[in-house]
Enzyme design. Structure first.
Site, PDB file in Angstrom:
ATOM      1  N   HIS A 106     -33.723  -3.895   9.114  1.00  0.00           N
ATOM      2  CA  HIS A 106     -32.337  -4.263   8.782  1.00  0.00           C
ATOM      3  C   HIS A 106     -31.934  -3.786   7.397  1.00  0.00           C
ATOM      4  O   HIS A 106     -31.010  -4.314   6.796  1.00  0.00           O
ATOM      5  CB  HIS A 106     -32.148  -5.772   8.933  1.00  0.00           C
ATOM      6  CG  HIS A 106     -32.319  -6.229  10.353  1.00  0.00           C
ATOM      7  ND1 HIS A 106     -32.589  -7.519  10.723  1.00  0.00           N
ATOM      8  CD2 HIS A 106     -32.251  -5.524  11.526  1.00  0.00           C
ATOM      9  CE1 HIS A 106     -32.687  -7.597  12.045  1.00  0.00           C
ATOM     10  NE2 HIS A 106     -32.505  -6.407  12.544  1.00  0.00           N
ATOM     11  N   PHE A 114     -31.638 -18.041   8.129  1.00  0.00           N
ATOM     12  CA  PHE A 114     -30.268 -18.125   8.642  1.00  0.00           C
ATOM     13  C   PHE A 114     -30.116 -19.120   9.774  1.00  0.00           C
ATOM     14  O   PHE A 114     -29.033 -19.634   9.997  1.00  0.00           O
ATOM     15  CB  PHE A 114     -29.819 -16.731   9.144  1.00  0.00           C
ATOM     16  CG  PHE A 114     -29.474 -15.778   8.038  1.00  0.00           C
ATOM     17  CD1 PHE A 114     -29.515 -16.157   6.711  1.00  0.00           C
ATOM     18  CD2 PHE A 114     -29.072 -14.483   8.344  1.00  0.00           C
ATOM     19  CE1 PHE A 114     -29.181 -15.270   5.691  1.00  0.00           C
ATOM     20  CE2 PHE A 114     -28.732 -13.590   7.337  1.00  0.00           C
ATOM     21  CZ  PHE A 114     -28.795 -13.972   6.009  1.00  0.00           C
ATOM     22  N   ILE A 126     -34.563  -8.257   4.159  1.00  0.00           N
ATOM     23  CA  ILE A 126     -33.862  -7.298   3.310  1.00  0.00           C
ATOM     24  C   ILE A 126     -34.153  -7.572   1.842  1.00  0.00           C
ATOM     25  O   ILE A 126     -33.545  -6.982   0.965  1.00  0.00           O
ATOM     26  CB  ILE A 126     -32.338  -7.410   3.557  1.00  0.00           C
ATOM     27  CG1 ILE A 126     -31.882  -8.865   3.317  1.00  0.00           C
ATOM     28  CG2 ILE A 126     -31.984  -6.965   4.964  1.00  0.00           C
ATOM     29  CD1 ILE A 126     -30.384  -9.036   3.253  1.00  0.00           C
ATOM     30  N   ASP A 127     -35.108  -8.493   1.584  1.00  0.00           N
ATOM     31  CA  ASP A 127     -35.280  -9.006   0.221  1.00  0.00           C
ATOM     32  C   ASP A 127     -36.275  -8.211  -0.621  1.00  0.00           C
ATOM     33  O   ASP A 127     -36.434  -8.487  -1.816  1.00  0.00           O
ATOM     34  CB  ASP A 127     -35.696 -10.480   0.260  1.00  0.00           C
ATOM     35  CG  ASP A 127     -36.956 -10.727   1.099  1.00  0.00           C
ATOM     36  OD1 ASP A 127     -37.819  -9.835   1.179  1.00  0.00           O
ATOM     37  OD2 ASP A 127     -37.075 -11.828   1.672  1.00  0.00           O
ATOM     38  N   ALA A 147     -37.100 -13.933   8.351  1.00  0.00           N
ATOM     39  CA  ALA A 147     -36.649 -14.692   7.184  1.00  0.00           C
ATOM     40  C   ALA A 147     -37.588 -15.850   6.836  1.00  0.00           C
ATOM     41  O   ALA A 147     -37.675 -16.249   5.671  1.00  0.00           O
ATOM     42  CB  ALA A 147     -35.245 -15.218   7.439  1.00  0.00           C
TER      43      ALA A 147
HETATM   44  P1  NAD Z   1     -34.207 -16.607  11.469  1.00  0.00           P
HETATM   45  O1  NAD Z   1     -33.487 -17.307  10.361  1.00  0.00           O
HETATM   46  O2  NAD Z   1     -33.465 -16.372  12.741  1.00  0.00           O
HETATM   47  O3  NAD Z   1     -35.539 -17.390  11.854  1.00  0.00           O
HETATM   48  C1  NAD Z   1     -36.466 -17.783  10.866  1.00  0.00           C
HETATM   49  C2  NAD Z   1     -37.535 -18.623  11.555  1.00  0.00           C
HETATM   50  O4  NAD Z   1     -38.522 -18.925  10.598  1.00  0.00           O
HETATM   51  C3  NAD Z   1     -36.998 -19.934  12.121  1.00  0.00           C
HETATM   52  O5  NAD Z   1     -37.488 -20.094  13.435  1.00  0.00           O
HETATM   53  C4  NAD Z   1     -37.595 -20.983  11.168  1.00  0.00           C
HETATM   54  O6  NAD Z   1     -37.898 -22.208  11.784  1.00  0.00           O
HETATM   55  C5  NAD Z   1     -38.846 -20.310  10.694  1.00  0.00           C
HETATM   56  N1  NAD Z   1     -39.291 -20.726   9.358  1.00  0.00           N
HETATM   57  C6  NAD Z   1     -38.548 -20.833   8.243  1.00  0.00           C
HETATM   58  N2  NAD Z   1     -39.316 -21.150   7.191  1.00  0.00           N
HETATM   59  C7  NAD Z   1     -40.580 -21.305   7.667  1.00  0.00           C
HETATM   60  C8  NAD Z   1     -41.825 -21.651   7.075  1.00  0.00           C
HETATM   61  N3  NAD Z   1     -41.949 -21.903   5.767  1.00  0.00           N
HETATM   62  N4  NAD Z   1     -42.926 -21.710   7.878  1.00  0.00           N
HETATM   63  C9  NAD Z   1     -42.832 -21.456   9.218  1.00  0.00           C
HETATM   64  N5  NAD Z   1     -41.665 -21.101   9.823  1.00  0.00           N
HETATM   65  C10 NAD Z   1     -40.562 -21.031   9.057  1.00  0.00           C
HETATM   66  O7  NAD Z   1     -34.770 -15.280  10.877  1.00  0.00           O
HETATM   67  P2  NAD Z   1     -34.981 -13.864  11.551  1.00  0.00           P
HETATM   68  O8  NAD Z   1     -35.612 -14.002  12.877  1.00  0.00           O
HETATM   69  O9  NAD Z   1     -35.625 -13.035  10.505  1.00  0.00           O
HETATM   70  O10 NAD Z   1     -33.502 -13.319  11.748  1.00  0.00           O
HETATM   71  C11 NAD Z   1     -32.593 -13.435  10.668  1.00  0.00           C
HETATM   72  C12 NAD Z   1     -31.875 -12.193  10.287  1.00  0.00           C
HETATM   73  O11 NAD Z   1     -31.282 -12.417   9.014  1.00  0.00           O
HETATM   74  C13 NAD Z   1     -32.770 -11.025  10.090  1.00  0.00           C
HETATM   75  O12 NAD Z   1     -32.141  -9.994  10.709  1.00  0.00           O
HETATM   76  C14 NAD Z   1     -32.842 -10.759   8.586  1.00  0.00           C
HETATM   77  O13 NAD Z   1     -32.448  -9.424   8.346  1.00  0.00           O
HETATM   78  C15 NAD Z   1     -31.772 -11.598   7.978  1.00  0.00           C
HETATM   79  N6  NAD Z   1     -32.224 -12.483   6.858  1.00  0.00           N
HETATM   80  C16 NAD Z   1     -33.077 -11.998   5.917  1.00  0.00           C
HETATM   81  C17 NAD Z   1     -33.506 -12.821   4.889  1.00  0.00           C
HETATM   82  C18 NAD Z   1     -34.458 -12.259   3.889  1.00  0.00           C
HETATM   83  O14 NAD Z   1     -34.482 -11.050   3.680  1.00  0.00           O
HETATM   84  N7  NAD Z   1     -35.302 -13.108   3.266  1.00  0.00           N
HETATM   85  C19 NAD Z   1     -33.092 -14.147   4.805  1.00  0.00           C
HETATM   86  C20 NAD Z   1     -32.199 -14.611   5.798  1.00  0.00           C
HETATM   87  C21 NAD Z   1     -31.806 -13.761   6.825  1.00  0.00           C
END
Ligand code: NAD
Length: 250
Positions: free
Chosen positions: A119, A33, A101-102, A22
């Site tokens: 996912h 998240f 998922i985006d 994410a």
């Molecule tokens: P996560 O939210 O658990 O972790 C995201 C990580 O990215 C965090 O450690 C955060 O500090 C870091 N981060 C955020 N913005 C940043 C930036 N600009 N630069 C550097 N680091 C940054 O996300 P995950 O590990 O992907 O797990 C979340 C779950 O939720 C996944 O399974 C995913 O499917 C889903 N999800 C998807 C989306 C999306 O599709 N964009 C968004 C939210 C959650």
């Protein structure tokens, strides 16, 4: 290893695998998240068995989807997404494993056959019984202020977005492809994942054990940081702005 050394490894590499979470999409305006204030720090997810067994849980899940969908539709890929597609243009991208998922990786230019969405995807809605697919725009438009959960027009099965919920079986073909790429990578680069969601988070470890150079780019350290050959703790956009000029002639 510093950034110059890492860039030198990338210039020589042929089979690079990216693994994104994410965090790569926050600079496009989609919240992650698990950062402070993130979704799962504020609300509990709807688990798959609850979705299947409870109309109340389904309505809650669809209500949340209605509220967040406009955000997902309007966002644009950022430098993180386009920089990864540049690796494909250079012929160095073996594959991209994403938890997101985006759909922003395909919109950022990576070919569909190079992407595994572990996912699932928000860009489709699926009948849980007959697997017929629906356009999310049409399904969401059919939900009024007060609604019952949407049903399949072919078999009356339950409709669910094409994303994998907590407790839902992982897509087997996607998992197998991710395994193959992880084992074959010469460099494996994690970008923007807290690496806490399993089984997705096992792939960097599989790649490292199979001999890949492991890099982790994330705002804060992950629990496998000690395995990383290169780690960058900071903003993803800033990382690529520093890295890309070093790869210009790669
Ligand atoms: P996560 O939210 O658990 O972790 C995201 C990580 O990215 C965090 O450690 C955060 O500090 C870091 N981060 C955020 N913005 C940043 C930036 N600009 N630069 C550097 N680091 C940054 O996300 P995950 O590990 O992907 O797990 C979340 C779950 O939720 C996944 O399974 C995913 O499917 C889903 N999800 C998807 C989306 C999306 O599709 N964009 C968004 C939210 C959650």
């Amino acid at each position: 290893m510093n950034l110059d050394d890492f860039a030198a490894k990338l210039r020589r590499a042929t089979d690079i695998v990216f693994f994104t979470g994410a965090g790569i999409s926050t600079e496009s305006g989609i919240p992650d998240f698990r950062s402070p204030g993130g979704k799962w720090t504020r609300m509990r997810p709807v688990y798959f068995d609850e979705f299947v067994s409870s109309e109340e849980a389904r309505v809650q899940a669809w209500q949340r989807k209605k509220e967040s969908y406009h955000l997902y539709k309007e966002v644009q890929p950022n430098i993180g997404h386009t920089s990864i597609s540049d690796f494909e243009k250079r012929g160095k991208l073996l594959g991209l494993i994403t938890q997101n998922i985006d759909g922003l990786h395909s919109r950022g230019g990576v070919s569909d056959d190079k992407i595994v969405e572990l996912h699932g995807s928000d860009r489709t809605v699926v009948c849980l019984s007959c697997r017929k697919e629906f356009d999310p725009d049409e399904v969401l438009a059919s939900l009024g202020e007060e609604f019952t959960s949407p049903r399949c027009d072919a078999c009356d099965g339950l409709l669910k977005t094409g994303t994998i919920s907590f407790g839902q079986p992982m897509p087997q073909a996607a998992m197998q492809q991710a395994q193959v790429w992880s084992e074959a990578a010469d460099v494996f680069i994690v970008v923007g994942s807290s690496l806490v969601v399993q089984p997705a988070a096992s792939f960097p470890v599989i790649a490292k054990q199979a001999g890949a150079l492991l890099a982790i780019v994330n705002r804060e350290a992950t629990h496998i940081e000690s395995l990383a050959d290169y780690s960058y703790q900071g903003e993803i956009g800033e990382f690529f702005r520093q890295l890309n000029p070093l790869l210009a002639d790669a």
